[in-house]
Design a protein around this motif. Structure first.
Motif, mmCIF file in Angstrom:
data_model
loop_
_atom_site.group_PDB
_atom_site.id
_atom_site.type_symbol
_atom_site.label_atom_id
_atom_site.label_comp_id
_atom_site.label_asym_id
_atom_site.label_seq_id
_atom_site.Cartn_x
_atom_site.Cartn_y
_atom_site.Cartn_z
ATOM 1 N N GLU A 116 13.868 2.026 1.134
ATOM 2 C CA GLU A 116 13.894 1.228 2.360
ATOM 3 C C GLU A 116 12.499 1.138 2.979
ATOM 4 O O GLU A 116 12.085 0.073 3.449
ATOM 5 C CB GLU A 116 14.892 1.816 3.354
ATOM 6 N N THR A 117 11.764 2.253 2.968
ATOM 7 C CA THR A 117 10.399 2.260 3.503
ATOM 8 C C THR A 117 9.487 1.379 2.657
ATOM 9 O O THR A 117 8.674 0.618 3.201
ATOM 10 C CB THR A 117 9.854 3.699 3.575
ATOM 11 N N ILE A 118 9.634 1.459 1.347
ATOM 12 C CA ILE A 118 8.845 0.604 0.450
ATOM 13 C C ILE A 118 9.117 -0.860 0.770
ATOM 14 O O ILE A 118 8.196 -1.646 0.983
ATOM 15 C CB ILE A 118 9.155 0.925 -1.020
ATOM 16 N N LYS A 119 10.397 -1.242 0.806
ATOM 17 C CA LYS A 119 10.764 -2.638 1.068
ATOM 18 C C LYS A 119 10.219 -3.113 2.415
ATOM 19 O O LYS A 119 9.743 -4.244 2.532
ATOM 20 C CB LYS A 119 12.280 -2.798 1.037
ATOM 21 N N ALA A 120 10.287 -2.251 3.419
ATOM 22 C CA ALA A 120 9.833 -2.630 4.761
ATOM 23 C C ALA A 120 8.319 -2.820 4.825
ATOM 24 O O ALA A 120 7.816 -3.495 5.721
ATOM 25 C CB ALA A 120 10.270 -1.577 5.774
ATOM 26 N N ASN A 121 7.593 -2.227 3.883
ATOM 27 C CA ASN A 121 6.132 -2.291 3.909
ATOM 28 C C ASN A 121 5.533 -3.310 2.949
ATOM 29 O O ASN A 121 4.314 -3.440 2.874
ATOM 30 C CB ASN A 121 5.550 -0.900 3.638
ATOM 31 N N ILE A 122 6.357 -4.045 2.227
ATOM 32 C CA ILE A 122 5.842 -5.111 1.360
ATOM 33 C C ILE A 122 5.427 -6.277 2.251
ATOM 34 O O ILE A 122 6.185 -6.720 3.110
ATOM 35 C CB ILE A 122 6.910 -5.544 0.340
ATOM 36 N N GLN A 123 4.205 -6.730 2.054
ATOM 37 C CA GLN A 123 3.620 -7.783 2.887
ATOM 38 C C GLN A 123 3.068 -8.902 2.003
ATOM 39 O O GLN A 123 2.737 -8.661 0.845
ATOM 40 C CB GLN A 123 2.472 -7.219 3.733
ATOM 41 N N HIS A 162 0.872 -1.168 0.000
ATOM 42 C CA HIS A 162 0.000 0.000 0.000
ATOM 43 C C HIS A 162 0.909 1.218 0.000
ATOM 44 O O HIS A 162 1.983 1.205 0.599
ATOM 45 C CB HIS A 162 -0.922 -0.010 1.220
ATOM 46 N N CYS A 163 0.488 2.271 -0.663
ATOM 47 C CA CYS A 163 1.308 3.473 -0.798
ATOM 48 C C CYS A 163 1.848 3.928 0.559
ATOM 49 O O CYS A 163 1.151 3.884 1.573
ATOM 50 C CB CYS A 163 0.503 4.597 -1.445
ATOM 51 N N GLY A 171 -2.727 8.507 3.722
ATOM 52 C CA GLY A 171 -3.991 8.916 3.113
ATOM 53 C C GLY A 171 -4.172 8.466 1.674
ATOM 54 O O GLY A 171 -5.268 8.548 1.143
ATOM 55 N N CYS A 172 -3.117 7.997 1.028
ATOM 56 C CA CYS A 172 -3.230 7.529 -0.356
ATOM 57 C C CYS A 172 -3.758 6.102 -0.352
ATOM 58 O O CYS A 172 -3.280 5.253 0.404
ATOM 59 C CB CYS A 172 -1.870 7.597 -1.054
ATOM 60 N N GLN A 173 -4.731 5.826 -1.200
ATOM 61 C CA GLN A 173 -5.374 4.512 -1.240
ATOM 62 C C GLN A 173 -4.759 3.559 -2.269
ATOM 63 O O GLN A 173 -5.201 2.421 -2.398
ATOM 64 C CB GLN A 173 -6.869 4.687 -1.543
ATOM 65 N N TRP A 174 -3.730 3.988 -3.002
ATOM 66 C CA TRP A 174 -3.109 3.161 -4.033
ATOM 67 C C TRP A 174 -2.474 1.921 -3.423
ATOM 68 O O TRP A 174 -1.929 1.958 -2.326
ATOM 69 C CB TRP A 174 -2.047 3.990 -4.759
ATOM 70 N N HIS A 175 -2.549 0.810 -4.149
ATOM 71 C CA HIS A 175 -1.855 -0.408 -3.744
ATOM 72 C C HIS A 175 -1.552 -1.239 -4.978
ATOM 73 O O HIS A 175 -2.116 -1.015 -6.046
ATOM 74 C CB HIS A 175 -2.671 -1.209 -2.727
ATOM 75 N N THR A 176 -0.620 -2.166 -4.832
ATOM 76 C CA THR A 176 -0.262 -3.054 -5.933
ATOM 77 C C THR A 176 0.077 -4.429 -5.390
ATOM 78 O O THR A 176 0.420 -4.571 -4.210
ATOM 79 C CB THR A 176 0.926 -2.485 -6.748
ATOM 80 N N ARG A 177 -0.047 -5.427 -6.269
ATOM 81 C CA ARG A 177 0.301 -6.812 -5.925
ATOM 82 C C ARG A 177 1.135 -7.392 -7.059
ATOM 83 O O ARG A 177 0.893 -7.106 -8.227
ATOM 84 C CB ARG A 177 -0.953 -7.672 -5.780
ATOM 85 N N HIS A 178 2.084 -8.223 -6.697
ATOM 86 C CA HIS A 178 2.876 -8.936 -7.695
ATOM 87 C C HIS A 178 3.625 -10.063 -7.006
ATOM 88 O O HIS A 178 3.738 -10.083 -5.784
ATOM 89 C CB HIS A 178 3.864 -7.985 -8.387
#
Length: 60
Positions: A46-53, A5-6, A10-17
């Motif tokens: 680093e923040t992006i990587k830490a938030n991938i679930q 998730h972004c 407040g941003c609702q964007w998300h992606t899956r892969h």
């Protein structure tokens, strides 16, 4: 399958892969196009990587 998730509050964007690399690429593109970021800093990556679930309902 993994998801992100972004990182902008407040941003609702998300992606899956299946791969983290593609999720990171999509997130960087989103930050540039939607949030006007011209430079994707190491701290942002680093923040992006830490938030991938794992996707909800998916095993890790």
């Amino acid at each position: 399958m993994k998801e992100l998730h972004c990182i902008v509050p407040g941003c609702q964007w998300h992606t899956r892969h299946d791969t983290e690399a593609e999720i990171i690429r999509r997130a960087a593109e989103h930050l540039r196009e939607t949030h006007g970021e011209t430079v994707i800093r190491e701290s942002m990556l680093e923040t992006i990587k830490a938030n991938i679930q794992p996707s909800k309902g998916q095993a890790a």
